[in-house]
Design a protein around this motif. Sequence first.
Motif, mmCIF file in Angstrom:
data_model
loop_
_atom_site.group_PDB
_atom_site.id
_atom_site.type_symbol
_atom_site.label_atom_id
_atom_site.label_comp_id
_atom_site.label_asym_id
_atom_site.label_seq_id
_atom_site.Cartn_x
_atom_site.Cartn_y
_atom_site.Cartn_z
ATOM 1 N N GLN A 110 0.810 -1.217 0.000
ATOM 2 C CA GLN A 110 0.000 0.000 0.000
ATOM 3 C C GLN A 110 0.843 1.267 0.000
ATOM 4 O O GLN A 110 0.382 2.324 -0.416
ATOM 5 C CB GLN A 110 -0.939 0.008 1.207
ATOM 6 C CG GLN A 110 -2.040 -1.040 1.110
ATOM 7 C CD GLN A 110 -3.051 -0.898 2.227
ATOM 8 O OE1 GLN A 110 -3.766 0.074 2.300
ATOM 9 N NE2 GLN A 110 -3.068 -1.877 3.112
ATOM 10 N N SER A 156 0.559 1.397 -6.066
ATOM 11 C CA SER A 156 -0.681 1.285 -5.306
ATOM 12 C C SER A 156 -1.351 2.642 -5.143
ATOM 13 O O SER A 156 -2.572 2.769 -5.283
ATOM 14 C CB SER A 156 -0.394 0.681 -3.927
ATOM 15 O OG SER A 156 0.038 -0.662 -4.043
ATOM 16 N N ARG A 206 -4.997 3.765 -6.628
ATOM 17 C CA ARG A 206 -6.096 4.295 -5.817
ATOM 18 C C ARG A 206 -6.648 5.579 -6.425
ATOM 19 O O ARG A 206 -7.864 5.806 -6.444
ATOM 20 C CB ARG A 206 -5.614 4.543 -4.381
ATOM 21 C CG ARG A 206 -5.375 3.291 -3.567
ATOM 22 C CD ARG A 206 -5.177 3.596 -2.101
ATOM 23 N NE ARG A 206 -3.934 4.285 -1.835
ATOM 24 C CZ ARG A 206 -2.759 3.678 -1.586
ATOM 25 N NH1 ARG A 206 -2.683 2.349 -1.620
ATOM 26 N NH2 ARG A 206 -1.678 4.380 -1.322
ATOM 27 N N GLN A 216 -8.718 4.733 -9.471
ATOM 28 C CA GLN A 216 -10.001 4.149 -9.076
ATOM 29 C C GLN A 216 -10.990 5.221 -8.611
ATOM 30 O O GLN A 216 -12.205 5.043 -8.724
ATOM 31 C CB GLN A 216 -9.776 3.118 -7.970
ATOM 32 C CG GLN A 216 -9.086 1.850 -8.453
ATOM 33 C CD GLN A 216 -8.621 0.962 -7.313
ATOM 34 O OE1 GLN A 216 -9.037 1.133 -6.166
ATOM 35 N NE2 GLN A 216 -7.739 0.026 -7.611
ATOM 36 N N ASP A 265 -2.810 11.410 -0.675
ATOM 37 C CA ASP A 265 -2.201 10.089 -0.549
ATOM 38 C C ASP A 265 -0.691 10.277 -0.400
ATOM 39 O O ASP A 265 -0.158 11.388 -0.575
ATOM 40 C CB ASP A 265 -2.518 9.216 -1.767
ATOM 41 C CG ASP A 265 -2.652 7.737 -1.399
ATOM 42 O OD1 ASP A 265 -1.971 7.293 -0.452
ATOM 43 O OD2 ASP A 265 -3.439 7.030 -2.058
#
Length: 335
Positions: free
Chosen positions: A120, A125, A129, A132, A302
């Motif tokens: 993650q 990753s 994200r 998505q 993030d």
Amino acid sequence: MSDARLIEEAVAQAAAGDPGAALMLYESGCAAPLPAHADALYDLGRLALALERPAEALDFLDRALDCNPELSPAHVDRARVLNRLGRKRDAIQAMCRAVAIDPEAHAALNRLRWLLDEGQLRTPSALSRLAQRGVPVASVLDVGASDGQWSLAAQAIWPDARYHLIEAFDHWRSALERVCAAHPGFSHAIAAAGDREGEIWFHNDPDAPYGGAAFHGQPDKGWKVPQVTLAAEAERLGLKPPFLIKLDTHGFEVPILEGAEALLPQASLVVIEVYVFHVHPQALLFHEICAWMAERGFRSIDLSEPLWRPRDKALWQFDLFFVRTDRPEFAINSY
């Protein structure tokens, strides 16, 4: 078999999309009587891994460890192979063995952390994200591109985007030429990015090619390189928004973003390698970067690739992902 520098270069070329040197070395090593020397068997395992032959890589790494069970790097690469083969539990055990042998093996510690958190904290990753959640990307400006691996990871997420890779250190020229030749829609420039067109001082330790930084004033050691602005590069190449801007520029972020001021309103995502310590006098700390970006309509959403410095295990750097403040995620404040 071992000329360490030759092996390193062959593995790097294979990672950049040109496996020729790795294949040649691997085939020559396999054609001769197999060595009984741990380092040579380890080299063959690394080459097989670079050539995407995990089963063969595992065999050579197992043989290397039979010869020298304390060869920590072989345990690290064995863990990488096992993880690629879907044997995650075995991969974690192998990585734990590497760290037990060499507690200062920071690459092994980082990989172990990634295995334990299921990746993650890795860049792919984080990019996945964002995709998505519907973050659109039409053009990527990858500054501090080194050998192009970051853009290749992003291409797996946004395959139809246009990629322009900017790298000041000429060491990476051949790797970038190979990547761009192998991937339509990729281009590159050997230059620093900044707030104006022209030249700027640059320094990089040849023995640490992933470092390096630009300077407005002449450093103790350095040389001049061409400087471009992201806005001018986007116009020259006809790049279309929405833009993804990625900066791996070791404290020189603000001048680059000032040269991209015209692009920022059309950027959907900005990824910046940020620091907890002043890596040089011009650098902003990570919270200062957050404030600078907030003034321009961006918030962090993030992170990836945290790195702790060896001397005291203090957090040193990480990548922060900034999106526009009007993203729907920020309309919800509950967990």
